[in-house]
Design a protein around this motif. Structure first.
Motif, short mmCIF file in Angstrom:
data_model
loop_
_atom_site.label_atom_id
_atom_site.label_comp_id
_atom_site.label_asym_id
_atom_site.label_seq_id
_atom_site.Cartn_x
_atom_site.Cartn_y
_atom_site.Cartn_z
N ASP A 152 4.05 1.61 -0.76
CA ASP A 152 4.96 1.67 -1.90
C ASP A 152 4.23 1.81 -3.23
O ASP A 152 4.86 1.83 -4.29
CB ASP A 152 5.85 0.42 -1.93
CG ASP A 152 6.80 0.36 -0.74
OD1 ASP A 152 7.05 1.41 -0.12
OD2 ASP A 152 7.29 -0.75 -0.45
N HIS A 153 2.88 1.86 -3.18
CA HIS A 153 2.05 1.96 -4.39
C HIS A 153 2.30 0.80 -5.34
O HIS A 153 2.24 0.96 -6.56
CB HIS A 153 2.27 3.30 -5.10
CG HIS A 153 2.04 4.48 -4.22
ND1 HIS A 153 0.78 4.90 -3.85
CD2 HIS A 153 2.90 5.33 -3.60
CE1 HIS A 153 0.88 5.95 -3.07
NE2 HIS A 153 2.16 6.24 -2.89
N ASP A 154 2.58 -0.38 -4.79
CA ASP A 154 2.80 -1.58 -5.60
C ASP A 154 1.46 -2.18 -6.02
O ASP A 154 0.46 -2.08 -5.31
CB ASP A 154 3.58 -2.63 -4.82
CG ASP A 154 5.01 -2.23 -4.55
OD1 ASP A 154 5.53 -1.36 -5.27
OD2 ASP A 154 5.60 -2.78 -3.59
N ASP A 155 1.45 -2.83 -7.17
CA ASP A 155 0.30 -3.59 -7.61
C ASP A 155 0.35 -4.96 -6.95
O ASP A 155 1.42 -5.54 -6.78
CB ASP A 155 0.30 -3.76 -9.13
CG ASP A 155 0.18 -2.43 -9.86
OD1 ASP A 155 -0.45 -1.51 -9.31
OD2 ASP A 155 0.71 -2.33 -10.97
N THR A 206 -6.01 1.55 -2.73
CA THR A 206 -6.23 2.99 -2.78
C THR A 206 -6.38 3.65 -1.42
O THR A 206 -6.20 4.85 -1.30
CB THR A 206 -7.49 3.31 -3.62
OG1 THR A 206 -8.61 2.64 -3.04
CG2 THR A 206 -7.30 2.85 -5.05
N ASN A 207 -6.72 2.91 -0.40
CA ASN A 207 -6.92 3.48 0.93
C ASN A 207 -6.76 2.35 1.94
O ASN A 207 -7.14 1.22 1.65
CB ASN A 207 -8.31 4.10 1.03
CG ASN A 207 -8.49 4.93 2.28
OD1 ASN A 207 -7.52 5.31 2.93
ND2 ASN A 207 -9.72 5.23 2.61
N PHE A 230 0.83 -1.20 0.00
CA PHE A 230 0.00 0.00 0.00
C PHE A 230 0.87 1.26 0.00
O PHE A 230 0.69 2.15 -0.83
CB PHE A 230 -0.94 -0.01 1.21
CG PHE A 230 -1.67 1.29 1.41
CD1 PHE A 230 -2.67 1.67 0.53
CD2 PHE A 230 -1.35 2.11 2.46
CE1 PHE A 230 -3.34 2.88 0.72
CE2 PHE A 230 -2.01 3.31 2.65
CZ PHE A 230 -3.01 3.70 1.78
N LYS A 241 -4.70 -2.16 -7.45
CA LYS A 241 -4.07 -1.01 -6.80
C LYS A 241 -4.81 -0.75 -5.49
O LYS A 241 -6.03 -0.59 -5.48
CB LYS A 241 -4.14 0.22 -7.70
CG LYS A 241 -3.47 1.46 -7.17
CD LYS A 241 -1.98 1.32 -7.03
CE LYS A 241 -1.29 1.33 -8.36
NZ LYS A 241 0.15 1.23 -8.28
#
Length: 87
Positions: free
Chosen positions: A17-20, A45-46, A15, A43
């Motif tokens: 690191d904005h990793d998929d 998002t929150n 989350f 992704k």
């Protein structure tokens, strides 16, 4: 959204690191009457992590959005895959 047991830092780090990530679940318990739902690229998002008292489960609550994945062969490109009748 999903709610998962907070067992380690993997989901938390993905989350921040904005990793998929990928999500998968199986519905049903009888052979040939089960379905597997796969979201190959998601992704987060929150997210929030609950902080309960002693001897209580720590839960991670995350909102997500499935994204079209082109990682596999063209036949596997999708944002959601549903497979019927798995073993």
């Amino acid at each position: 959204s999903i709610e998962a047991y907070f067992g380690d830092l993997a989901l938390y780090n993905a989350f921040f690191d904005h990793d998929d990530v990928a999500l998968s679940l199986t519905l049903g318990s009888v052979t040939s009457e089960k379905y597997t739902i796969q979201l190959p690229k998601v992704k987060l998002t929150n997210g929030t992590i609950s902080t309960p008292g002693n001897d209580q489960d720590v839960m991670a609550q995350m909102d997500f959005q499935a994204i079209y994945s082109t990682a596999g062969s063209p036949a596997d490109n999708a944002s959601i895959k549903i497979t019927r009748g798995i073993a």
